[in-house]
Enzyme design. Structure first.
Site, PDB file in Angstrom:
ATOM      1  N   GLN A 284       0.852  -1.188   0.000  1.00 52.21           N
ATOM      2  CA  GLN A 284       0.000   0.000   0.000  1.00 52.21           C
ATOM      3  C   GLN A 284       0.889   1.240   0.000  1.00 52.21           C
ATOM      4  OE1 GLN A 284      -2.139   1.647   3.541  1.00 52.21           O
ATOM      5  NE2 GLN A 284      -3.964   0.979   2.436  1.00 52.21           N
TER       6      GLN A 284
ATOM      7  N   TYR B  46      -6.203  10.273   4.182  1.00 52.15           N
ATOM      8  CA  TYR B  46      -4.807  10.579   3.891  1.00 52.15           C
ATOM      9  C   TYR B  46      -4.748  11.519   2.676  1.00 52.15           C
ATOM     10  CZ  TYR B  46      -4.048   7.034   7.397  1.00 52.15           C
ATOM     11  OH  TYR B  46      -4.077   6.332   8.572  1.00 52.15           O
TER      12      TYR B  46
ATOM     13  N   ARG C 261      -9.936  -7.733  10.488  1.00 51.22           N
ATOM     14  CA  ARG C 261      -9.977  -8.284  11.838  1.00 51.22           C
ATOM     15  C   ARG C 261     -10.224  -9.784  11.874  1.00 51.22           C
ATOM     16  NH1 ARG C 261     -13.774  -3.627  14.414  1.00 51.22           N
ATOM     17  NH2 ARG C 261     -14.752  -3.990  12.397  1.00 51.22           N
TER      18      ARG C 261
END
Length: 391
Positions: A99, A174, A350
């Site tokens: 990423q 971001y 998760r």
């Protein structure tokens, strides 16, 4: 479990053995930009347990792009670590993506070249307030050009190190997400105003990466379905942006949501681990603010399985390009729902942190459900201990 979720899929020259991606999540397994053995072991465990593509995060394209100083900057100094990561995952039979991102104004890093954080516009940086970085500086054309070059260079280095794909981070508040969001981007030039202008930086970066990597290398993008605040990036913006990404040859879009500095739990849902966040916060003043004001300033979102599915379906109806679903997938039944809705791949966070062998369990048990209870204590401790399940 339907066979198609475990069938192979091609992204340009890359063939993945199934439809599952380990989504990019903050790992907290580096010190001053140098990964420790936990990072290699973490991703190797994903590959060993049948995850087709595991995603390394956070890869800052330059020092100004760090949210804090322990993250990796993807330059020549990172090459040996990247190569070891790629080699480790390939030995386990998996594929690996990196990423690539830039934090924009959302930083508290002390490893930076610009005196002020860089963003689309002048913005209050609450995250870096106590570290002497309270306001962002609007990026100049020179800053923008350098950032485009740095994204392309970071992609080139990762490919040379053996990575199989790159993911351009356009979400979660971001830098590229800041440019996309009209609430944050107040520019009056060609990078602000209309959606076409707000997407311009992202499109220029993707074109530069494609030129650097060639036609056979896969480029994925992570994009918000919504920022979930007034005047933020919207679902309609998302639908139009996905079409633009398809037009310039992006291979798949990972549909996510939320803005780390404003609506962080829109992405994660569940409990807000305030006690653990306070314990992990190294700055005394930030710790004080979290303890006494955290409940009032951090919005809670109730967890529901496949919580982005209805928004994501709207995007699915609008395009034939490959779409990756992420958000609340914790069971065999949830996986079935996503695949029946027509998504090409599923990104898991998760569920794999709680059970690295989650995919093997759903293969063996059509009623399997992750033990993750969305306590989010892993999130509260991740900057202190690295990401791990407390169960």
């Amino acid at each position: 479990m339907e066979n198609n979720v475990f069938s192979s899929i091609k992204l340009r020259d890359l063939e993945l053995k199934n439809r599952f991606i380990k989504t990019a999540t903050y790992e907290g397994m580096s010190t001053n930009g140098v990964p420790d053995d936990r990072l290699y072991n973490f991703h190797a465990e994903m590959a060993a347990n049948d995850v087709a593509l595991t995603t390394v995060a956070y890869g800052a394209v330059n020092e100004n792009g760090l949210t804090h100083e322990d993250q990796m900057v993807i330059d020549e100094s990172a090459f040996p670590y990247l190569k070891r990561l790629a080699d480790t995952i390939h030995v386990k039979g998996g594929k690996i993506s990196l990423q690539l991102t830039h934090c924009g104004y959302f930083t508290r890093s002390t490893r930076y070249k610009s005196r002020k954080p860089l963003g689309p516009s002048r913005t209050l940086n609450k995250y870096g307030l106590m570290k002497g970085r309270p306001y962002s500086k609007p990026m100049t054309q020179q800053d923008i050009s350098q950032t485009i070059t740095d994204f392309a260079n970071a992609a080139r280095i990762s490919a040379r190190a053996g990575f199989d794909a790159v993911e351009v981070h356009m979400g979660h508040g971001y830098l590229l997400s800041q440019f996309l969001s009209p609430a944050i981007n107040k520019r009056k030039d060609n990078y602000g105003g209309s959606l076409e202008n707000r997407t311009r930086l992202s499109m220029e970066i993707i074109k530069a990466i494609r030129e650097a990597l060639g036609e056979g290398f896969p480029i994925l993008c992570k994009l918000n379905l919504s920022d979930d605040f007034k005047d933020g990036f919207s679902l309609d913006d998302c639908i139009q942006t996905v079409q633009m990404l398809d037009d310039i040859g992006v291979d798949a879009v990972i549909l996510s949501g939320g803005f780390t500095s404003i609506t962080p739990f829109y992405l994660m849902r569940g409990e807000i681990p305030l006690k653990e966040m306070v314990e992990s916060e190294p700055n005394y003043l930030q710790k004080f603010a979290l303890r006494f004001f955290g409940r009032s300033i951090i919005k809670k979102y109730v967890f529901g399985e496949n919580f982005f599915i209805e928004q994501a379906k709207q995007v699915r109806k609008s395009t034939k390009m490959k779409l990756v679903y992420v958000g609340g997938v914790i069971s065999s039944e949830g996986i079935r729902e996503v695949m029946e809705a027509g998504f090409d791949m599923i990104a898991l966070g998760r569920a794999l942190i709680a059970e690295p062998d989650f995919l093997n369990k759903i293969k063996d048990n059509s009623a399997h459900r992750s033990p993750c209870d969305q306590c989010n204590i892993c999130v509260g401790y991740m900057e202190k201990n690295g990401i791990e399940c407390v169960l």
